[in-house]
Design an enzyme around this catalytic site. Structure first.
Site, PDB file in Angstrom:
ATOM      1  N   SER A 156     151.246 -24.721 104.688  1.00 36.68           N
ATOM      2  CA  SER A 156     150.183 -25.687 103.861  1.00 36.68           C
ATOM      3  C   SER A 156     150.647 -26.923 102.926  1.00 36.68           C
ATOM      4  CB  SER A 156     150.588 -24.230 102.698  1.00 36.68           C
ATOM      5  OG  SER A 156     149.368 -24.950 101.590  1.00 36.68           O
ATOM      6  N   TYR A 201     154.361 -19.086  96.436  1.00 38.68           N
ATOM      7  CA  TYR A 201     154.264 -19.185  97.655  1.00 38.68           C
ATOM      8  C   TYR A 201     154.200 -20.723  97.613  1.00 38.68           C
ATOM      9  CZ  TYR A 201     149.875 -20.702 100.919  1.00 38.68           C
ATOM     10  OH  TYR A 201     149.135 -21.027 101.444  1.00 38.68           O
TER      11      TYR A 201
HETATM   12  N1  NAP Z   1     142.579 -21.542 103.985  1.00 33.13           N
HETATM   13  C1  NAP Z   1     143.678 -22.689 103.457  1.00 33.13           C
HETATM   14  O1  NAP Z   1     142.796 -22.885 101.910  1.00 33.13           O
HETATM   15  C2  NAP Z   1     145.384 -22.220 103.421  1.00 33.13           C
HETATM   16  C3  NAP Z   1     146.164 -23.938 103.264  1.00 33.13           C
HETATM   17  C4  NAP Z   1     147.419 -24.276 103.645  1.00 33.13           C
HETATM   18  C5  NAP Z   1     147.999 -23.150 104.189  1.00 33.13           C
HETATM   19  N2  NAP Z   1     147.099 -21.030 104.070  1.00 33.13           N
HETATM   20  C6  NAP Z   1     148.056 -20.501 105.370  1.00 33.13           C
HETATM   21  O2  NAP Z   1     147.177 -20.072 106.462  1.00 33.13           O
HETATM   22  C7  NAP Z   1     147.087 -18.687 107.189  1.00 33.13           C
HETATM   23  C8  NAP Z   1     146.357 -18.109 107.097  1.00 33.13           C
HETATM   24  O3  NAP Z   1     145.192 -18.058 106.213  1.00 33.13           O
HETATM   25  P1  NAP Z   1     143.587 -18.066 106.115  1.00 33.13           P
HETATM   26  O4  NAP Z   1     142.764 -19.461 105.767  1.00 33.13           O
HETATM   27  O5  NAP Z   1     143.409 -18.128 107.077  1.00 33.13           O
HETATM   28  O6  NAP Z   1     143.793 -16.941 104.990  1.00 33.13           O
HETATM   29  P2  NAP Z   1     142.933 -15.567 105.562  1.00 33.13           P
HETATM   30  O7  NAP Z   1     141.567 -15.372 105.859  1.00 33.13           O
HETATM   31  O8  NAP Z   1     142.388 -14.626 104.578  1.00 33.13           O
HETATM   32  O9  NAP Z   1     143.778 -15.240 106.819  1.00 33.13           O
HETATM   33  C9  NAP Z   1     145.497 -14.186 106.543  1.00 33.13           C
HETATM   34  C10 NAP Z   1     145.433 -13.346 107.658  1.00 33.13           C
HETATM   35  O10 NAP Z   1     146.848 -13.021 107.246  1.00 33.13           O
HETATM   36  C11 NAP Z   1     146.488 -11.186 107.862  1.00 33.13           C
HETATM   37  N3  NAP Z   1     147.448 -11.068 106.897  1.00 33.13           N
HETATM   38  C12 NAP Z   1     147.983 -10.617 105.336  1.00 33.13           C
HETATM   39  N4  NAP Z   1     148.800 -10.040 105.400  1.00 33.13           N
HETATM   40  C13 NAP Z   1     149.357  -9.728 106.571  1.00 33.13           C
HETATM   41  C14 NAP Z   1     150.334  -8.503 106.193  1.00 33.13           C
HETATM   42  N5  NAP Z   1     151.339  -7.843 106.121  1.00 33.13           N
HETATM   43  N6  NAP Z   1     150.462  -8.119 107.715  1.00 33.13           N
HETATM   44  C15 NAP Z   1     150.058  -8.686 109.921  1.00 33.13           C
HETATM   45  N7  NAP Z   1     148.760  -9.550 108.597  1.00 33.13           N
HETATM   46  C16 NAP Z   1     148.493  -9.693 107.391  1.00 33.13           C
HETATM   47  C17 NAP Z   1     145.225 -11.083 107.306  1.00 33.13           C
HETATM   48  O11 NAP Z   1     145.102  -9.796 108.445  1.00 33.13           O
HETATM   49  P3  NAP Z   1     144.584  -8.064 107.738  1.00 33.13           P
HETATM   50  O12 NAP Z   1     144.476  -8.763 106.055  1.00 33.13           O
HETATM   51  O13 NAP Z   1     144.022  -7.409 108.680  1.00 33.13           O
HETATM   52  O14 NAP Z   1     146.588  -7.127 108.073  1.00 33.13           O
HETATM   53  C18 NAP Z   1     144.999 -11.850 107.831  1.00 33.13           C
HETATM   54  O15 NAP Z   1     143.920 -12.388 109.387  1.00 33.13           O
HETATM   55  C19 NAP Z   1     148.259 -18.195 105.970  1.00 33.13           C
HETATM   56  O16 NAP Z   1     148.990 -18.380 106.329  1.00 33.13           O
HETATM   57  C20 NAP Z   1     148.390 -19.134 104.978  1.00 33.13           C
HETATM   58  O17 NAP Z   1     148.765 -18.826 103.828  1.00 33.13           O
HETATM   59  C21 NAP Z   1     145.550 -21.860 104.526  1.00 33.13           C
END
Ligand code: NAP
Length: 247
Positions: A140, A153
């Site tokens: 991130s 985080y």
């Molecule tokens: N969106 C942003 O602004 C942003 C910015 C920087 C970094 N990121 C990173 O991008 C990645 C993806 O996030 P996203 O933004 O796409 O958010 P998201 O839509 O909430 O997706 C998160 C995913 O992680 C899964 N997850 C959470 N806990 C889990 C567990 N214990 N085991 C397996 N899967 C799990 C969730 O699926 P289930 O709940 O079905 O398990 C979901 O598929 C994350 O690592 C996040 O930190 C996002």
């Protein structure tokens, strides 16, 4: 791109994981999807088949090493190899340290750090045998800088970058041609804010994302570019941030 690449994605049930799976499916990739919400994975797998890809899925909690190993085995049983492993599962329940939200701290450490380590541990033996592979870890912008409320985080996302650089050097030493990429997104509109447990922090973040957030396909495109790079070159670190996001 090599149209028959087998790509394992954790956190594939929404956001970046889902968008990446669907984008790669259009190229005929074979996707192996893991997350806890199996019904979502089932729907995404069906969409992937319609887009011309192939998909397998399995309910996977990345905090459980046995389940992560089992996801890797699914990829091998179904498609015979693992070309790309995307450690994407993550949560972001930010809060100030004095709130002492120990459950949130532990969950972030378990999912964002240990989940990434378990993914690496599961994929490497197969990639070693193949003498090829690509590990992509999602960090991130918060893995490059910290601010009030982001301590744990950010610490987990700094950790992802540290782990990735050590892994990269170890893979060079192992001469197994395994590439390592860290993708560091800025504000991307996904379901990530649903993991924020502090209502005030959540409200502030919602405002920030409403102003600056960009569509998730921008990150999927970045990941696809990294995968499509010729095998003798790797994007080791990429920040993909909204043009108008200051920090
Ligand atoms: N969106 C942003 O602004 C942003 C910015 C920087 C970094 N990121 C990173 O991008 C990645 C993806 O996030 P996203 O933004 O796409 O958010 P998201 O839509 O909430 O997706 C998160 C995913 O992680 C899964 N997850 C959470 N806990 C889990 C567990 N214990 N085991 C397996 N899967 C799990 C969730 O699926 P289930 O709940 O079905 O398990 C979901 O598929 C994350 O690592 C996040 O930190 C996002």
């Amino acid at each position: 791109m090599n149209k028959s690449k087998v790509v394992v994605i954790t956190g594939a049930s929404s956001g970046i994981g889902e968008a990446t799976a669907k984008l790669l499916a259009k190229d005929g990739s074979k996707l192996v999807l893991g997350a806890r919400r199996e019904n979502r994975l089932k729907d995404i797998a069906e969409s992937i088949e319609k887009l011309g890809g192939e998909a397998a899925y399995q309910s996977t909690d990345v905090t459980d090493d046995d389940q992560v190993e089992s996801l890797a085995k699914l990829a091998i049983d179904k498609f015979g190899r693992i070309d790309v492993w995307l450690n994407n599962a993550g949560i972001m329940p930010q809060s100030i340290l004095s709130e002492k939200k120990i459950t949130d701290w532990n969950n972030m450490i378990d999912i964002n750090i240990k989940g990434t380590l378990y993914g690496i541990g599961a994929a490497i033996p197969y990639m070693d045998k193949q003498k090829s592979g690509h590990i992509i870890n999602v960090s991130s912008v918060a893995g490059h800088t910290a601010h009030q409320g982001s301590a744990v985080y950010s610490a987990t996302k700094f950790a992802v970058r540290a782990i990735s650089e050590s892994l990269r050097q170890e893979m060079v030493d192992a001469k197994n041609n395994v590439r390592v990429t860290v993708i560091s997104p800025g504000a991307i509109n996904t379901e990530l804010l649903s993991s924020v447990t502090d209502p005030d922090v959540k409200a502030n973040m919602e405002k920030f994302y409403e102003s600056f957030g960009i569509p998730v396909d921008r990150v999927a495109l970045t990941i696809k570019e990294a995968i499509d790079m010729p095998a003798d070159a790797a994007w080791n670190e990429v920040i993909i941030r909204p043009t108008n996001q200051l920090v």
